[in-house]
Design a protein around this motif. Structure first.
Motif, PDB file in Angstrom:
ATOM      1  N   GLU A   2       3.411   5.753  -5.782  1.00  0.00           N
ATOM      2  CA  GLU A   2       3.349   5.752  -7.239  1.00  0.00           C
ATOM      3  C   GLU A   2       2.162   6.570  -7.751  1.00  0.00           C
ATOM      4  OE1 GLU A   2       5.400   4.588  -9.499  1.00  0.00           O
ATOM      5  OE2 GLU A   2       6.824   3.853  -8.023  1.00  0.00           O
ATOM      6  N   LEU A   3       1.033   6.433  -7.090  1.00  0.00           N
ATOM      7  CA  LEU A   3      -0.149   7.206  -7.489  1.00  0.00           C
ATOM      8  C   LEU A   3       0.088   8.704  -7.299  1.00  0.00           C
ATOM      9  CD1 LEU A   3      -3.051   5.021  -6.023  1.00  0.00           C
ATOM     10  CD2 LEU A   3      -2.235   5.125  -8.389  1.00  0.00           C
ATOM     11  N   LEU A   4       0.802   9.054  -6.229  1.00  0.00           N
ATOM     12  CA  LEU A   4       1.114  10.464  -5.970  1.00  0.00           C
ATOM     13  C   LEU A   4       2.024  11.013  -7.061  1.00  0.00           C
ATOM     14  CD1 LEU A   4       0.824  12.851  -4.035  1.00  0.00           C
ATOM     15  CD2 LEU A   4       2.840  12.000  -2.805  1.00  0.00           C
ATOM     16  N   ILE A   5       3.020  10.235  -7.462  1.00  0.00           N
ATOM     17  CA  ILE A   5       3.938  10.661  -8.522  1.00  0.00           C
ATOM     18  C   ILE A   5       3.181  10.909  -9.820  1.00  0.00           C
ATOM     19  CG2 ILE A   5       5.838   9.874 -10.004  1.00  0.00           C
ATOM     20  CD1 ILE A   5       6.960   8.414  -7.542  1.00  0.00           C
ATOM     21  N   GLN A   6       2.186  10.067 -10.094  1.00  0.00           N
ATOM     22  CA  GLN A   6       1.410  10.192 -11.322  1.00  0.00           C
ATOM     23  C   GLN A   6       0.311  11.244 -11.230  1.00  0.00           C
ATOM     24  OE1 GLN A   6       2.075   8.632 -14.191  1.00  0.00           O
ATOM     25  NE2 GLN A   6       3.848   7.623 -13.264  1.00  0.00           N
ATOM     26  N   VAL A  54      -4.698   3.681 -15.695  1.00  0.00           N
ATOM     27  CA  VAL A  54      -3.294   3.809 -15.294  1.00  0.00           C
ATOM     28  C   VAL A  54      -3.111   3.371 -13.847  1.00  0.00           C
ATOM     29  CG1 VAL A  54      -1.454   5.476 -14.822  1.00  0.00           C
ATOM     30  CG2 VAL A  54      -2.740   5.607 -16.961  1.00  0.00           C
ATOM     31  N   ALA A  55      -4.024   3.798 -12.971  1.00  0.00           N
ATOM     32  CA  ALA A  55      -3.938   3.420 -11.554  1.00  0.00           C
ATOM     33  C   ALA A  55      -4.006   1.910 -11.389  1.00  0.00           C
ATOM     34  CB  ALA A  55      -5.058   4.093 -10.766  1.00  0.00           C
ATOM     35  N   ALA A  56      -4.921   1.266 -12.116  1.00  0.00           N
ATOM     36  CA  ALA A  56      -5.054  -0.188 -12.031  1.00  0.00           C
ATOM     37  C   ALA A  56      -3.809  -0.887 -12.571  1.00  0.00           C
ATOM     38  CB  ALA A  56      -6.295  -0.643 -12.796  1.00  0.00           C
ATOM     39  N   GLU A  85       0.826  -1.207   0.000  1.00  0.00           N
ATOM     40  CA  GLU A  85       0.000   0.000   0.000  1.00  0.00           C
ATOM     41  C   GLU A  85       0.860   1.256   0.000  1.00  0.00           C
ATOM     42  OE1 GLU A  85      -3.447   2.075   2.775  1.00  0.00           O
ATOM     43  OE2 GLU A  85      -3.293  -0.119   2.686  1.00  0.00           O
ATOM     44  N   ARG A  86       1.962   1.243   0.758  1.00  0.00           N
ATOM     45  CA  ARG A  86       2.843   2.418   0.796  1.00  0.00           C
ATOM     46  C   ARG A  86       3.433   2.694  -0.588  1.00  0.00           C
ATOM     47  NH1 ARG A  86       4.576   0.266   5.787  1.00  0.00           N
ATOM     48  NH2 ARG A  86       6.390  -0.684   4.765  1.00  0.00           N
TER      49      ARG A  86
END
Length: 205
Positions: free
Chosen positions: A141-145, A177-179, A135-136
């Motif tokens: 990664e989601l934050l970077i994107q 992209v998130a998935a 999860e971390r």
């Protein structure tokens, strides 16, 4: 965490050689790509053998450089010890232990062709990784994107290796992209997409 399948932890990018490659070429490939061994394949991606670093040690003997070059076909270990992509990680670990090998070529469950390689490290990294660690990394990664924007962005929950994506995304492409990011992380078994996306405007009649 429940047991994973080999396809969840394998590396789909495989360095291979063919049976007619010279022993020196095989040594160059192993050195260049930093791998500890390579599958030997036919033109149809069927694995016919495996060459490890140990198989190349005779090249270091005095005078070996003056001898005619051997080929991958003459120095490979055969029949190869392989595993299917759908096999459990625990089964792959058992094969490695029984046959005393560090890596296994991974074959497609239906066609039997080469689709990946799995090492001891891959098995341990995937099987022992905690939900919290997954999860971390995912949230980073989601934050970077730019997909994790507080209450208005994508959120994730991980349980037994299954990632559930919630929250909202501005576009369907962002949700895809998130998935994709979640599915590519080590230790992830499956991804459940509950991301909400604004409805596309209907064309006027």
């Amino acid at each position: 965490m429940k047991d994973l399948c080999v396809r969840d932890v394998m590396n789909p990018s495989v360095v291979v050689v063919t049976a007619d490659c010279t022993d020196r070429h095989v040594a160059d490939v192993i050195t260049e790509f930093g791998v500890s061994g390579v599958p030997v394949v036919r033109d149809d991606d069927r694995v016919i053998g495996v060459i490890s670093e140990a198989d190349l040690l005779p090249l270091l003997r005095p005078g070996a450089g003056d001898a005619p070059a051997g080929t991958a076909g003459t120095m490979m270990s055969t029949p190869p010890v392989t595993v299917t992509a759908g096999a459990l990680v625990s089964a792959a670990a058992g094969l490695m232990e029984r046959h005393r090998v560090k890596r296994l070529p991974v074959l497609d469950d239906d066609t039997g062709t080469l689709v990946g390689i799995v090492t001891r490290r891959d098995l341990l990294r995937g099987a022992l990784r905690s939900d919290e660690a997954i999860e971390r990394e995912l949230m980073d990664e989601l934050l970077i994107q730019g997909l994790c924007l507080g209450d208005d962005g994508v959120t994730a929950d991980v349980h037994d290796g299954t990632v559930t994506l919630c929250g909202g995304a501005a576009r369907r492409r962002d949700a895809v992209v998130a998935a994709r990011i979640a599915g590519g992380l080590d230790g992830v078994v499956s991804v459940v997409d509950h991301i909400s996306v604004p409805a596309s405007p209907q064309p006027r009649g």
